[in-house]
Write an enzyme that holds these catalytic residues in place. Sequence first.
Site, short mmCIF file in Angstrom:
data_model
loop_
_atom_site.label_atom_id
_atom_site.label_comp_id
_atom_site.label_asym_id
_atom_site.label_seq_id
_atom_site.Cartn_x
_atom_site.Cartn_y
_atom_site.Cartn_z
CB SER A 389 -0.97 -0.04 1.17
OG SER A 389 -2.00 0.89 0.99
CE LYS A 414 -2.53 -3.09 1.81
NZ LYS A 414 -2.74 -3.35 3.24
#
Length: 475
Positions: A389, A414
């Site tokens: 992320s 992600k």
Amino acid sequence: MRVLLLSNTTTLSLSSLPPPRTPKSPIRSNFRRNSINWAEKALIGALGGALSFGLLVSSPSSSIAIEFSSSSSVQVPPFSQPPEFCSEDEGDETAELGSEPAVTSEGIVEEAWEIVNDSFLNTSRSRSFTETWQRKREDIRSSSIKTRSKAHDTIKRMLASLGDPYTRFLSPEEFSKMARYDMSGIGINLREVPDDNGDVKLKVLGLVLDGPAHSAGVRQGDEVLAVNGLDVKGKSAFEVSSMMQGPNETFVTIKVKHGNCGPIQSIEVQRQLVARTPVSYRLEQIENGTRSVGYTRIKEFNALARKDLVTAMKRLQDMGASYFILDLRDNRGGLVQAGIEIAKLFLNEGETVIYTDGKDPEYQQSIVADTAPLVTAPVIVLVNNSTASASEIVASALHDNCRGVLVGERTFGKGLIQSVFELRDGSGVVVTVGKYVTPKHKDINGNGIEPDYRNFPAWSDVTQHLSRCNMLQRG
């Protein structure tokens, strides 16, 4: 309605929209429910400009959001008689509040359906999605949904049919748990609100009930004018939140304007920080002690990450570091805005940090560095399959702009953006609304980022690699 932007299982960005207009809610907003479509609602305060409209979060372990609390428990001086335009605004809002229809179970399900219909990014690329989703609405309207529990069960089944593991339902209890995140250290969160003149005001998005700011007299909807005597005009919500930070139990003075029309008040608030520094660093000697390497590790991207990394990098530079290692292994994310701001520390002005893409064209944004870099020395970024992320945003920004090489394993992959929408009964839905794309236009989600080296390279190889990369960039 409240909207939070998330990265996969957690919050990416935080913005605010009108709260549910029920008699229980004391919160007022200048937005009108019917004046903004769902895509615009999710976008406000999140993807505009440099993603500085509030908070961006991505850590799977975080439970975040803001608790909107009634200002009735705070004793404040009475307002002076406001100008006429303020009275008209409040009168209109009061009338609209009074005319709000009762919340029905069918209405809650319909509201959830509309949010998904307008905002959901179908990452499976299924061509039959639109037709299938329309049939869901017909099924809803033909069903008898008399209880709130049945409404919630219907929404759960409806969202599960999308096949997206991140689009999901939140019960009122689960939604309320996302109401205690504090980036400033004083129990306050800010959003950027454009006014009629095109300027941007910083308004209080939410208060932690009985938190330092709430107890000192700050109220929902207050405009922040200054922090410790420094005018905040032109600054982002992220910058001003950072200005409010400081050592635990010290004081910060914020100047606020209550409501739309005053009065203006300077309020001293005692900080109560719970975040711990995620940054560790040390200086290492290489080449028989002739060169120094500054090693820094970021465990997560919390509210202190950027400030503490800047301190670490400056100290390492003062100690003679000529190369840097940025260790992002096992860092699964955190505040995405912090990740973006950290990436900017290494990039030249105008270079792209990340792109966002979504169903609505307004989600197709680019975030760029706006200042000169803090560090220009070669950087090795350590990554593994748990680098995710916000960490992947930093890694790809340095890699694609030829500012660092990636060493280790392919990252997690992600890169989806979620919004959390509050429904009118206090429950909520988490909806995938966008995704991240690297500066070289590679989709992070499900793919991850491939490292340049599996094993630690020689620094001479790093220098040559970055030199070749820059030559190719320039053509």
